[in-house]
Design a protein around this motif. Structure first.
Motif, PDB file in Angstrom:
ATOM      1  N   CYS A  25      14.704  47.202  -1.252  1.00 46.46           N
ATOM      2  CA  CYS A  25      13.569  46.534  -0.632  1.00 46.46           C
ATOM      3  C   CYS A  25      12.903  45.657  -1.681  1.00 46.46           C
ATOM      4  O   CYS A  25      12.528  46.133  -2.757  1.00 46.46           O
ATOM      5  N   THR A  26      12.767  44.380  -1.380  1.00 46.84           N
ATOM      6  CA  THR A  26      12.143  43.423  -2.286  1.00 46.84           C
ATOM      7  C   THR A  26      10.787  43.028  -1.724  1.00 46.84           C
ATOM      8  O   THR A  26      10.669  42.672  -0.553  1.00 46.84           O
ATOM      9  N   GLY A  27       9.761  43.069  -2.565  1.00 47.33           N
ATOM     10  CA  GLY A  27       8.408  42.767  -2.133  1.00 47.33           C
ATOM     11  C   GLY A  27       7.497  43.940  -2.416  1.00 47.33           C
ATOM     12  O   GLY A  27       7.809  44.813  -3.228  1.00 47.33           O
ATOM     13  N   GLN A  28       6.348  43.979  -1.754  1.00 46.98           N
ATOM     14  CA  GLN A  28       5.394  45.069  -1.958  1.00 46.98           C
ATOM     15  C   GLN A  28       5.808  46.261  -1.100  1.00 46.98           C
ATOM     16  O   GLN A  28       5.272  46.489  -0.017  1.00 46.98           O
ATOM     17  N   CYS A  29       6.771  47.019  -1.600  1.00 38.86           N
ATOM     18  CA  CYS A  29       7.314  48.139  -0.841  1.00 38.86           C
ATOM     19  C   CYS A  29       7.898  49.158  -1.813  1.00 38.86           C
ATOM     20  O   CYS A  29       8.202  48.837  -2.962  1.00 38.86           O
ATOM     21  N   ALA A  30       8.044  50.380  -1.334  1.00 37.75           N
ATOM     22  CA  ALA A  30       8.584  51.452  -2.167  1.00 37.75           C
ATOM     23  C   ALA A  30       9.450  52.362  -1.316  1.00 37.75           C
ATOM     24  O   ALA A  30       9.158  52.603  -0.135  1.00 37.75           O
ATOM     25  N   LEU A  31      10.523  52.877  -1.937  1.00 39.07           N
ATOM     26  CA  LEU A  31      11.423  53.798  -1.246  1.00 39.07           C
ATOM     27  C   LEU A  31      10.751  55.145  -1.079  1.00 39.07           C
ATOM     28  O   LEU A  31      10.139  55.672  -2.001  1.00 39.07           O
ATOM     29  N   GLU A  32      10.898  55.733   0.121  1.00 38.25           N
ATOM     30  CA  GLU A  32      10.265  57.006   0.412  1.00 38.25           C
ATOM     31  C   GLU A  32      11.276  58.129   0.617  1.00 38.25           C
ATOM     32  O   GLU A  32      11.156  59.199   0.041  1.00 38.25           O
ATOM     33  N   THR A  33      12.286  57.905   1.459  1.00 35.97           N
ATOM     34  CA  THR A  33      13.287  58.924   1.773  1.00 35.97           C
ATOM     35  C   THR A  33      14.644  58.266   1.941  1.00 35.97           C
ATOM     36  O   THR A  33      14.740  57.170   2.489  1.00 35.97           O
ATOM     37  N   VAL A  34      15.700  58.952   1.468  1.00 41.00           N
ATOM     38  CA  VAL A  34      17.040  58.406   1.620  1.00 41.00           C
ATOM     39  C   VAL A  34      18.021  59.502   2.022  1.00 41.00           C
ATOM     40  O   VAL A  34      17.817  60.674   1.737  1.00 41.00           O
ATOM     41  N   ASN A  35      19.066  59.093   2.690  1.00 44.98           N
ATOM     42  CA  ASN A  35      20.225  59.939   2.966  1.00 44.98           C
ATOM     43  C   ASN A  35      21.401  58.985   3.030  1.00 44.98           C
ATOM     44  O   ASN A  35      21.715  58.425   4.081  1.00 44.98           O
TER      45      ASN A  35
END
Length: 377
Positions: A164-174
């Motif tokens: 994700c590019t921009g004002q964002c952050a990873l929260e959960t992945v699978n």
């Protein structure tokens, strides 16, 4: 009375039987995918030893029947996928974007194709009109095999790494790597959240997934490539006209407010009559209405539109105006006389409530466009 439909997947209408979902198409935009997505170069390579097998993408994402009508979906679509999604390009509405297709892989040995496999895939990107989260789900299953791939497909694995590019952050992945089945769906997903915190702030995060396919005993050639969401997401924080602090939507989709004549007959008749005479603006396929959030201007629109109606109003009646006072097409902000009519007081109240619910549900901000259509349900 019936309550307004709350699910943004449905066209907004006050009804116990909402209308079919609307969506847009990605048109002529080309998904940004970096795989060679053909095996010609692999077959010509001289650095692959005799007898070794290489895995390559014979044909990248394509529709189920594109060039090969024998390819058919082997499984029912995942439950999360809406009925209207069936396109190799991105379909979308205000909160969802999705697509379906086939990835065709080939086994290369001694410069020849000795087997193929068709993997059906689904992508679903979801946003939320009342919080700051958005997600990308992917599903895959082996739909068909041919040649020596029939004996090897059970080892095929998939891994997707989202960015994700921009004002964002990873929260959960699978994300895998995990085996790709044939009798069920492999599901992987990413969930991100917007990190904007300035009141009135907005941003457009950009999403990509790096896709990697591996088959044990083979040399992977062009089987890692990038897939991008070919739609803009807009997230905003405490923007004027919203009652939820956060929200993310697909702004390119222009929603339609459908006003049911069976529930709000006088209110609906006024809109239909106005659109049929001097005010066709707002009708689907024509010029849209654009939302106005400045309360002083809204009040001026309402006052000017209703100046020709008797005051005080007859008991049980109120002045209704079209275009709505909360749009830039109102009398004061447009400079043109809007249509006005005395209608049932409760219907005027309910129609105004429906409009406010519509604004909130689709996160329609100041100067954003929408349509209005009277329907018989």
């Amino acid at each position: 009375m019936p309550q307004p439909t709350k699910d943004p997947q449905d066209t907004f209408v006050w009804s116990e039987n909402p209308a079919r979902t609307e969506r847009g198409l990605s048109g002529n935009k080309t998904p940004k995918e970096t795989s060679e997505q053909n095996c010609d170069a692999v077959k010509a390579r001289t650095d692959i030893a005799a007898g070794e097998m290489a895995l390559c993408v014979l044909k990248g994402r394509h529709s189920l029947t594109d060039g090969d009508p024998t390819i058919q979906a082997q499984l029912p679509r995942p439950d999360e996928i809406p009925d209207w999604c069936a396109n190799a390009d991105w379909d979308y509405n205000r909160v969802l974007s999705c697509r379906n297709g086939i990835e065709t892989f080939a086994l290369i040995q001694d410069g020849k194709i000795i087997g193929t496999a068709d993997v059906e895939t689904w992508d679903l990107v979801r946003t939320n009109h009342n919080n700051n989260k958005f997600s990308w789900d992917q599903w895959a299953n082996v739909a068909s095999t041919a040649g020596q791939f029939r004996d090897l497909w059970a080892g095929l694995t998939y891994q997707g790494v989202g960015m994700c590019t921009g004002q964002c952050a990873l929260e959960t992945v699978n994300v895998g790597p995990r085996l790709v089945p044939s009798s069920t769906w492999l599901r992987t997903y990413h969930i991100w959240h917007s990190t904007i915190s300035t009141i009135g702030g907005r941003n457009k995060p950009s999403l990509d997934v790096e896709m990697t396919w591996i088959l044990p005993g083979t040399i992977p050639m062009n089987t890692t490539y990038n897939r991008s969401l070919d739609r803009d997401i807009r997230c905003d924080y405490r923007s004027p006209g919203t009652n939820a602090y956060y929200g993310c939507i697909f702004p390119e989709f222009r929603p339609t407010l459908r006003v049911p004549r069976s529930i709000l007959p006088e209110y609906a008749d006024h809109i239909a009559d106005a659109q049929a005479t001097n005010w066709p603006v707002g009708m689907p396929g024509g010029l849209p209405l654009t939302r106005l959030t400045n309360q002083d201007d809204i009040d001026e629109n309402r006052t000017m539109s209703c100046a020709n109606q008797p005051s005080p109003r007859p008991s049980g009646q109120q002045c209704d105006e079209y275009p709505f006072a909360s749009t830039y097409q109102g009398s004061y902000t447009s400079g043109f006389d809007a249509s006005s009519r005395l209608i049932n007081e409760q219907q005027n109240h309910d129609g105004g409530q429906q409009l406010q619910e519509f604004y909130q549900l689709y996160r329609i901000l100041d100067k954003e466009a929408f349509h209005v259509q009277v329907v018989t349900i």
